[in-house]
Write a protein that holds these residues in place. Structure first.
Motif, PDB file in Angstrom:
ATOM      1  N   LYS A 292       0.728  -1.349  -0.014  1.00 32.94           N
ATOM      2  CA  LYS A 292       0.014  -0.109   0.071  1.00 32.94           C
ATOM      3  C   LYS A 292       0.883   1.231  -0.116  1.00 32.94           C
ATOM      4  O   LYS A 292       0.630   2.293  -0.735  1.00 32.94           O
ATOM      5  CB  LYS A 292      -1.078   0.099   1.245  1.00 32.94           C
ATOM      6  CG  LYS A 292      -1.883   1.203   1.202  1.00 32.94           C
ATOM      7  CD  LYS A 292      -2.780   1.428   0.324  1.00 32.94           C
ATOM      8  CE  LYS A 292      -3.797   2.604   0.744  1.00 32.94           C
ATOM      9  NZ  LYS A 292      -3.147   3.953   1.140  1.00 32.94           N
ATOM     10  N   ALA A 293       2.076   1.143   0.631  1.00 29.05           N
ATOM     11  CA  ALA A 293       2.873   2.554   0.759  1.00 29.05           C
ATOM     12  C   ALA A 293       3.525   2.672  -0.592  1.00 29.05           C
ATOM     13  O   ALA A 293       3.652   3.729  -1.049  1.00 29.05           O
ATOM     14  CB  ALA A 293       4.104   2.289   1.806  1.00 29.05           C
ATOM     15  N   ILE A 294       3.862   1.589  -1.212  1.00 32.37           N
ATOM     16  CA  ILE A 294       4.289   1.756  -2.633  1.00 32.37           C
ATOM     17  C   ILE A 294       3.286   2.122  -3.563  1.00 32.37           C
ATOM     18  O   ILE A 294       3.908   3.032  -4.425  1.00 32.37           O
ATOM     19  CB  ILE A 294       4.839   0.274  -2.938  1.00 32.37           C
ATOM     20  CG1 ILE A 294       6.147  -0.118  -2.012  1.00 32.37           C
ATOM     21  CG2 ILE A 294       5.281   0.345  -4.385  1.00 32.37           C
ATOM     22  CD1 ILE A 294       6.414  -1.696  -2.090  1.00 32.37           C
ATOM     23  N   ALA A 295       2.331   1.784  -3.493  1.00 28.11           N
ATOM     24  CA  ALA A 295       1.217   2.158  -4.373  1.00 28.11           C
ATOM     25  C   ALA A 295       0.935   3.595  -4.094  1.00 28.11           C
ATOM     26  O   ALA A 295       0.840   4.523  -5.203  1.00 28.11           O
ATOM     27  CB  ALA A 295      -0.175   1.533  -4.104  1.00 28.11           C
ATOM     28  N   ASP A 296       1.028   4.134  -2.953  1.00 27.25           N
ATOM     29  CA  ASP A 296       0.796   5.645  -2.695  1.00 27.25           C
ATOM     30  C   ASP A 296       1.921   6.459  -3.251  1.00 27.25           C
ATOM     31  O   ASP A 296       1.769   7.460  -4.091  1.00 27.25           O
ATOM     32  CB  ASP A 296       0.875   5.681  -1.100  1.00 27.25           C
ATOM     33  CG  ASP A 296      -0.533   5.247  -0.426  1.00 27.25           C
ATOM     34  OD1 ASP A 296      -1.418   4.945  -1.022  1.00 27.25           O
ATOM     35  OD2 ASP A 296      -0.392   5.136   0.771  1.00 27.25           O
TER      36      ASP A 296
ATOM     37  N   TYR B  54      -2.932   2.561  -9.782  1.00 22.72           N
ATOM     38  CA  TYR B  54      -2.975   2.522  -8.180  1.00 22.72           C
ATOM     39  C   TYR B  54      -4.196   1.348  -8.161  1.00 22.72           C
ATOM     40  O   TYR B  54      -3.699   0.662  -6.955  1.00 22.72           O
ATOM     41  CB  TYR B  54      -3.528   3.830  -7.795  1.00 22.72           C
ATOM     42  CG  TYR B  54      -3.620   3.944  -6.291  1.00 22.72           C
ATOM     43  CD1 TYR B  54      -2.649   4.364  -5.420  1.00 22.72           C
ATOM     44  CD2 TYR B  54      -4.922   3.637  -5.691  1.00 22.72           C
ATOM     45  CE1 TYR B  54      -2.731   4.081  -3.993  1.00 22.72           C
ATOM     46  CE2 TYR B  54      -5.149   3.754  -4.370  1.00 22.72           C
ATOM     47  CZ  TYR B  54      -3.839   3.991  -3.361  1.00 22.72           C
ATOM     48  OH  TYR B  54      -4.294   4.177  -2.174  1.00 22.72           O
ATOM     49  N   GLU B  55      -5.287   1.140  -8.681  1.00 23.49           N
ATOM     50  CA  GLU B  55      -6.218   0.285  -8.349  1.00 23.49           C
ATOM     51  C   GLU B  55      -5.644  -1.201  -8.992  1.00 23.49           C
ATOM     52  O   GLU B  55      -6.198  -2.075  -8.084  1.00 23.49           O
ATOM     53  CB  GLU B  55      -7.451   0.549  -9.165  1.00 23.49           C
ATOM     54  CG  GLU B  55      -8.026   1.790  -8.329  1.00 23.49           C
ATOM     55  CD  GLU B  55      -9.393   2.007  -9.059  1.00 23.49           C
ATOM     56  OE1 GLU B  55      -9.871   1.633  -9.913  1.00 23.49           O
ATOM     57  OE2 GLU B  55     -10.290   2.905  -8.557  1.00 23.49           O
ATOM     58  N   PHE B  56      -4.726  -1.106  -9.777  1.00 28.78           N
ATOM     59  CA  PHE B  56      -4.177  -2.319 -10.266  1.00 28.78           C
ATOM     60  C   PHE B  56      -3.568  -3.051  -8.896  1.00 28.78           C
ATOM     61  O   PHE B  56      -3.522  -4.311  -8.847  1.00 28.78           O
ATOM     62  CB  PHE B  56      -3.380  -2.139 -11.360  1.00 28.78           C
ATOM     63  CG  PHE B  56      -1.957  -3.061 -11.158  1.00 28.78           C
ATOM     64  CD1 PHE B  56      -2.140  -4.269 -11.695  1.00 28.78           C
ATOM     65  CD2 PHE B  56      -0.685  -2.474 -11.102  1.00 28.78           C
ATOM     66  CE1 PHE B  56      -0.820  -5.167 -11.658  1.00 28.78           C
ATOM     67  CE2 PHE B  56       0.502  -3.271 -11.041  1.00 28.78           C
ATOM     68  CZ  PHE B  56       0.335  -4.528 -11.371  1.00 28.78           C
ATOM     69  N   ILE B  57      -2.946  -2.286  -8.156  1.00 25.81           N
ATOM     70  CA  ILE B  57      -2.081  -2.868  -6.939  1.00 25.81           C
ATOM     71  C   ILE B  57      -3.166  -2.900  -5.813  1.00 25.81           C
ATOM     72  O   ILE B  57      -3.179  -3.938  -5.302  1.00 25.81           O
ATOM     73  CB  ILE B  57      -1.064  -1.740  -6.558  1.00 25.81           C
ATOM     74  CG1 ILE B  57       0.037  -1.286  -7.560  1.00 25.81           C
ATOM     75  CG2 ILE B  57      -0.529  -2.191  -5.381  1.00 25.81           C
ATOM     76  CD1 ILE B  57       0.893  -0.263  -7.227  1.00 25.81           C
ATOM     77  N   LEU B  58      -4.017  -2.013  -5.281  1.00 19.47           N
ATOM     78  CA  LEU B  58      -4.950  -2.161  -4.387  1.00 19.47           C
ATOM     79  C   LEU B  58      -5.808  -3.022  -4.480  1.00 19.47           C
ATOM     80  O   LEU B  58      -6.089  -3.992  -3.741  1.00 19.47           O
ATOM     81  CB  LEU B  58      -5.753  -0.642  -4.241  1.00 19.47           C
ATOM     82  CG  LEU B  58      -6.165  -0.456  -2.859  1.00 19.47           C
ATOM     83  CD1 LEU B  58      -5.275  -0.178  -1.798  1.00 19.47           C
ATOM     84  CD2 LEU B  58      -6.780   1.004  -3.030  1.00 19.47           C
ATOM     85  N   TYR B  59      -6.553  -2.995  -5.668  1.00 20.40           N
ATOM     86  CA  TYR B  59      -7.796  -4.210  -5.693  1.00 20.40           C
ATOM     87  C   TYR B  59      -7.211  -5.293  -6.596  1.00 20.40           C
ATOM     88  O   TYR B  59      -8.116  -6.422  -6.550  1.00 20.40           O
ATOM     89  CB  TYR B  59      -8.824  -3.510  -6.651  1.00 20.40           C
ATOM     90  CG  TYR B  59      -9.372  -2.052  -6.073  1.00 20.40           C
ATOM     91  CD1 TYR B  59      -9.540  -2.171  -4.564  1.00 20.40           C
ATOM     92  CD2 TYR B  59      -9.864  -1.129  -6.854  1.00 20.40           C
ATOM     93  CE1 TYR B  59     -10.018  -0.823  -4.034  1.00 20.40           C
ATOM     94  CE2 TYR B  59     -10.306   0.129  -6.024  1.00 20.40           C
ATOM     95  CZ  TYR B  59     -10.308   0.121  -4.779  1.00 20.40           C
ATOM     96  OH  TYR B  59     -10.854   1.265  -4.386  1.00 20.40           O
ATOM     97  N   GLY B  60      -6.050  -5.427  -6.990  1.00 23.25           N
ATOM     98  CA  GLY B  60      -5.626  -6.653  -7.730  1.00 23.25           C
ATOM     99  C   GLY B  60      -4.613  -7.275  -6.950  1.00 23.25           C
ATOM    100  O   GLY B  60      -4.778  -8.314  -6.495  1.00 23.25           O
TER     101      GLY B  60
END
Length: 338
Positions: free
Chosen positions: A90-94, A141-147
């Protein structure tokens, strides 16, 4: 292995191999967190050709270059960070969102961020509007968060566990990365869909179908490799076998049935656009959905015809939190120093 076919054309790119040499420099300069053996594997995958094969009507090197960068950095991001714990991911995605939206990476940050920043600058130089930059940034971002984050419980389980088919498709349509991949149609066709057209339910369903079709296409392409991986559960063939007690042959037939049904739905929705009142954007929207279809057949063309060895044994790099016995050590001291 079963191959996927489509009731629309497969078009060859006039610049299919244009970045073969340039991408090697990108690896050598900005992917130094990967070992030399890992870099060697990356170079033989010809990942930049994914961009050209999937966007085959684009003949502009300048417009294609940042798209080729994205194809590489999203793929290797998934490879490398696929086993990363959710809190760290999550920190990386941000941080990725910040860089894709406008911040420049610091000298002490991982080089993949420099590729993201450079792609953003090149898109802006090529005239892509701010709303589109925000669109591709959110979709990454959603690729990371929701995927990717939703896959973690299955990848880190001590024993093999399978999601249901419905659950798998709900997160895999994000983790396959096709929402940001689909965004590349805009710079490659030199036209960004306006926000109200992009958000139209028919357009959004077509984009979702792009993801769902590529999920199954990818699972067939990687089946030969993944069938040999102990504990691998995130493949639609394995999930269908487990949920419905099917043989491999039956599971392949059912997966292909789903694939073909999605393809037919996309074809039908494309034709239905003539009944919508999209005003001045009618032709542009029709062309956008046409290019969604070309992305699908182009991706299959890359699997089968590009010469990639990505799905051969030892074709991938080893992730940061890899399994014991992995033969590549990838140093990763930090991604974020904030």
């Amino acid at each position: 292995m079963p191959k996927c076919y489509y009731p629309w054309p497969t078009i060859d790119s006039p610049i299919a191999n244009a970045f073969d040499d340039e991408e090697k420099d990108w690896y050598d300069n900005d992917y130094t967190f990967i070992s030399q053996e890992g870099i060697k594997r990356c170079k033989s995958q010809v990942l930049s050709r994914v961009a050209t094969y999937m966007n085959p009507t684009c003949d502009s090197i300048e417009r294609m270059r940042p798209c080729a960068r994205l194809m590489i950095y999203i793929t290797l991001f998934d490879d490398y960070f696929g086993m990363t714990p959710a809190k760290e991911l999550k920190a990386i995605a941000d941080r990725i969102y910040e860089v894709m939206m406008g911040e420049d990476p610091r000298p002490d940050e991982i080089g993949i961020l420099r590729q993201m920043a450079q792609a953003r600058k090149e898109w802006i130089e090529n005239g892509m509007p701010r709303f589109w930059i925000e669109r591709v940034s959110i979709n990454f971002y959603e690729f990371i968060l929701y995927g990717m984050m939703e896959e973690i419980p299955f990848k880190q389980a001590e024993t093999t566990i399978y999601p249901t088919l419905a659950h798998y498709l709900s997160f895999r349509k994000y983790s396959i990365g096709m929402w940001p991949y689909g965004d590349l149609i805009d710079p490659c066709t030199n036209f960004a869909l306006p926000v109200h057209i992009y958000n139209h339910p028919v357009v959004q369903r077509c984009r979702e179908l792009l993801s769902l079709i590529i999920v199954i296409q990818n699972d067939f392409a990687s089946l030969k490799k993944e069938i040999e991986i102990e504990g691998e559960s995130l493949n639609i063939i394995f999930i269908l076998r487990n949920q419905y007690n099917l043989s491999y042959q039956e599971a392949c037939l059912e997966a292909m049935r789903l694939h073909d049904a999605y393809g037919q739905e996309l074809n039908d929705l494309h034709e239905s656009l003539r009944f919508l009142d999209l005003g001045a954007f009618q032709e542009d929207t029709y062309n956008h959905i046409y290019h969604i279809k070309l992305q699908i057949s182009g991706c299959a063309n890359w699997y089968y015809s590009s010469g990639t060895n990505r799905y051969e044994p030892k074709g991938f790099i080893v992730p940061k939190y890899g399994r014991e016995g992995d033969d590549i050590v990838i140093p990763h001291s930090i991604f974020v120093k904030k």
